[in-house]
Structures are given as C-alpha cells and as structure tokens.
Design a protein around this motif. Structure first.
Motif, PDB file in Angstrom:
ATOM      1  N   ASP A  87      41.730  39.172  47.609  1.00 62.17           N
ATOM      2  CA  ASP A  87      41.831  40.563  47.172  1.00 62.17           C
ATOM      3  C   ASP A  87      43.146  41.219  47.460  1.00 62.17           C
ATOM      4  O   ASP A  87      43.375  41.346  48.950  1.00 62.17           O
ATOM      5  CB  ASP A  87      40.784  41.288  47.495  1.00 62.17           C
ATOM      6  N   ARG A 115      39.612  43.069  38.270  1.00 61.42           N
ATOM      7  CA  ARG A 115      40.957  43.352  37.965  1.00 61.42           C
ATOM      8  C   ARG A 115      41.436  41.950  37.801  1.00 61.42           C
ATOM      9  O   ARG A 115      42.299  41.956  36.996  1.00 61.42           O
ATOM     10  CB  ARG A 115      41.375  44.012  39.276  1.00 61.42           C
ATOM     11  N   ARG A 142      44.250  43.799  48.044  1.00 61.72           N
ATOM     12  CA  ARG A 142      44.317  45.136  49.019  1.00 61.72           C
ATOM     13  C   ARG A 142      43.571  44.600  50.444  1.00 61.72           C
ATOM     14  O   ARG A 142      43.418  45.572  51.123  1.00 61.72           O
ATOM     15  CB  ARG A 142      43.022  46.119  48.231  1.00 61.72           C
ATOM     16  N   GLU A 186      46.677  36.257  41.176  1.00 60.38           N
ATOM     17  CA  GLU A 186      46.643  37.256  39.944  1.00 60.38           C
ATOM     18  C   GLU A 186      47.912  36.905  39.020  1.00 60.38           C
ATOM     19  O   GLU A 186      47.951  37.175  37.845  1.00 60.38           O
ATOM     20  CB  GLU A 186      46.427  38.615  40.373  1.00 60.38           C
ATOM     21  N   ARG A 230      45.049  41.625  51.779  1.00 57.74           N
ATOM     22  CA  ARG A 230      45.713  40.298  52.187  1.00 57.74           C
ATOM     23  C   ARG A 230      46.319  40.201  53.209  1.00 57.74           C
ATOM     24  O   ARG A 230      47.582  40.182  53.698  1.00 57.74           O
ATOM     25  CB  ARG A 230      46.598  40.324  51.028  1.00 57.74           C
ATOM     26  N   ASP A 271      35.140  44.857  42.217  1.00 59.26           N
ATOM     27  CA  ASP A 271      36.304  45.612  41.698  1.00 59.26           C
ATOM     28  C   ASP A 271      37.617  44.635  41.562  1.00 59.26           C
ATOM     29  O   ASP A 271      38.431  44.730  40.846  1.00 59.26           O
ATOM     30  CB  ASP A 271      36.890  46.908  42.563  1.00 59.26           C
ATOM     31  N   TRP A 272      37.656  43.816  42.653  1.00 60.85           N
ATOM     32  CA  TRP A 272      38.868  42.685  42.636  1.00 60.85           C
ATOM     33  C   TRP A 272      38.488  41.842  41.536  1.00 60.85           C
ATOM     34  O   TRP A 272      39.462  41.312  40.633  1.00 60.85           O
ATOM     35  CB  TRP A 272      38.917  41.889  44.190  1.00 60.85           C
TER      36      TRP A 272
END
Length: 377
Positions: A167, A248, A169, A220, A171, A244-245
């Motif tokens: 994720d 996304r 957010r 991603e 990292r 949520d990861w």
C-alpha cells in the motif's frame, strides 16, 4: 463498472454451489464443491532450473499438459506456503510452485537484487518448462513478481494476486512491519511455524537486502500495463493489505475482480486454501461474476481448522515428520528428500481436506516416508 456496495454487505445473489443453491447468508461457498473433485495428485516432483548464476527450485504436481498454474511465494517464504492450495488446482493442469533464489535454501543472486530480476527468473522457468499461457499466481511479494511478468507478456491471460503489496500509504519498513504484525495475530499456528522456519532458511542478510526492494516496488504502475484478467484476493483480517488499497489497485488493472475471504489474514492461501483454490479455478473458467471493483464480495470457507486438528493419528504423525524432513532437505539441498517429504505432506493434507487419493499412490508415499503410520489412520 464500479458500484457503491460496501465490502461488508454481500451482493444480492451469490455464486451458486454445485446444486445451484446460494448460501443462506448470501455468500458464495467456493469450498463446497471440492468434495466432488477427482483423486488428488499427491506425487510431487522437484526440479532445478538454472537462472542468472543460481537456480529456481520447482515443485510440481499433476500431469503435464493442460493449462499450468505457476505459484510464486512472498518475501523469504518457501513454496511450502502453497502446500494446501496446490493439490486443489489440478482441474486445469499441472501446478508448479517456485522457490526463488535466496529462499528455502536456494542460493541467492550475486550482486544487486530487484523485483525485476526475480521476474526474469520466473520467465526463465516458464520458458524452460515450455508453458503456454500459464496462470500466474502470486502471494505478497510474489504478486509484484507475477505482475511484472504479466506486464511484460501480453499473452498472459489470467493473473491471481493474493494479498498484494505494498500500500503506497504505508510504504516504509516500520509501517509495513507494524501492519504485518497486526495480521499475524489472526494466523493459525501452522502459518506462523512456516514463517519462522522459512525466514531462518532465508537468513537476515538476504531478507534485509530484498525487503527495501519489495517496499519500494510500484505495483500499481506496472498494473496498468497488464492485459490479463486479474483476480485479487485478500483475507478479512489482513492489516498489511487493507480493503481501500486493493480497491485502488484493482481500478488500475484493465480488468480486475475482488474477493475477500472471511476469517482470513495475510496468508489466506494457506489457512483458507479451499476457498482461494476454488476462486482461482473459477476465475480461470470464467465462472466468477463481475460486480465491480468497489463491491469486494466476501466468500467463506468453513472447511478448514488447524492442520493437526482435522487429521487422524497416522496423518498427523506423517504431517509432522514430513515437515521435519522437508526442512532438512531444504537445508541440505537434497531434492530427493524434498520430493518424498512434500508428497507425504500432500497425502496428509488431502486426507484433511477430504480429497480422495489413489490407494497405490498413498501406499508408495507412506511406505517411503512414514511406514509406521500405515495402519494408524
């Protein structure tokens, strides 16, 4: 394609069971059909494929031909993590579980290491085995490796990502470690034992060398280049891979569906192997209903408990003995010992999961590894 349903709210109609009846709670029961499986293949073959100054150890189950599954484990982890998943994937063809360089006693790469270099090794395995359009399955760091392979190879048509990391957010090493430790609370004892022994074989030096590469890898960004139909699976209690990861991440892939396995954590492919296996097989067979990446439909697996709790005395002893023999085989790089130990473990797991085993195959495996357990089932 997206909708606004919460992950906690099941979709109105569930994927059907073998008789076409949905679960009363509205959740699919992908493990329910495994009792209808044909005899499980329990003979494991171990080979080495040379790559970049070292090799990849390949543990294979099932007959050649058909469409193969290629399984890539996570950071520091041995292919053993797939021991309960692999026997359920023979519906489409053989299954090849990989021990990458530096893991499970395999000599590591020399020089700089990257996720791309691991992907090179997986591509070499695919080429050496002559696999056409294999189904690529990755867990944790393995999701990064197989995503990189799929991004390079547009001919790959199916991808399965189990607990994809990392994720953006979180990292950093500290954030990832904290989330991982939160997840381990929900893992069964067998998974924690696998982790401890696998990390010991990997060694701190190699682990610490690869960890920053895993955390920094932008999965991603590579996802946008993937043409494969992608199934993303997470465990309900996986703090390292939050809902949520994965939502996304799924939106970046040209085609992706999401499933969350109830009661699962980061190692959901072991603890809830039945459900994950059926999801993978149904994904390849185009049986999974696509309700949009935001729905993250939940599935259940009521068939699993601790490895030892669901086994008779003979199988429990064979499981423990085969685990010890496998660790010794990894430490000594003894492929013959690994074949025998992995096959014995496959027999015990098939029994625990209610899968039928050919009597002659069972006899051969038991006589080689644990003849004292022959009459103790």
């Amino acid at each position: 394609m997206d909708d606004d349903r919460s992950a906690d709210q099941p979709a109105p109609t569930a994927d059907p069971d073998p008789a076409g009846r949905p679960d009363p709670a509205g959740r699919p029961d992908p493990a329910g059909r495994l009792a209808q499986a044909e005899d499980a293949d329990v003979t494991v073959e171990v080979d080495r494929i040379a790559v970049d100054g070292t090799y990849v150890r390949v543990s294979s189950i099932g007959e050649p031909g058909g469409r193969a599954f290629v399984l890539v484990a996570g950071l520091g982890i041995a292919a053993t993590y797939y021991e309960r998943l692999a026997p359920h994937l023979n519906e489409n063809g053989p299954v090849h579980a990989l021990d990458l360089p530096g893991f499970a006693g395999v000599p590591h790469f020399r020089g700089r290491v990257t996720i791309e270099r691991f992907a090179d090794a997986v591509e070499q395995v695919i080429a050496e085995l002559g696999l056409e359009d294999p189904v690529l399955v990755g867990h944790s760091m393995g999701t990064q490796v197989v995503t990189e392979v799929a991004a390079r190879r547009p001919e790959v048509s199916d991808l399965v990502l189990i607990s994809p990391v990392v994720d953006p957010r979180a990292r950093t090493v500290r954030q990832s470690a904290f989330r991982f430790l939160r997840s381990t609370v929900h893992e069964p004892a067998a998974v924690r034992w696998h982790g401890i022994t696998a990390y010991a074989l990997c060694g701190w030096h190699w682990f610490s060398k690869v960890l920053p590469r895993m955390i920094a890898f932008p999965i991603e960004e590579r996802a946008a280049q993937v043409r494969a139909r992608t199934l993303i699976v997470r465990g309900e209690h996986d703090a390292l891979v939050p809902r949520d990861w994965v939502r996304r991440l799924a939106r970046v892939f040209p085609y992706a569906v999401l499933r969350e396995v109830e009661q699962g954590a980061h190692s959901v492919m072991h603890a809830q192997a039945d459900a994950v296996a059926r999801l993978a097989v149904d994904h390849v067979a185009r049986r999974i209903q696509d309700r949009g990446v935001s729905s993250l439909q939940r599935v259940r697996d009521d068939s699993t408990s601790s490895d030892l709790a669901r086994l008779g005395a003979g199988d429990a002893w064979m499981l423990v003995k085969s685990r010890f023999l496998e660790l010794v085989g990894m430490a000594r790089n003894d492929d013959q010992a690994l074949e025998a130990a992995k096959s014995a473990h496959a027999v015990a797991m098939a029994d625990g999961d209610g899968l039928p085993v050919d009597p002659e195959d069972r006899r051969a495996v038991v006589d080689e590894v644990a003849p004292e357990a022959r009459d103790a089932r």
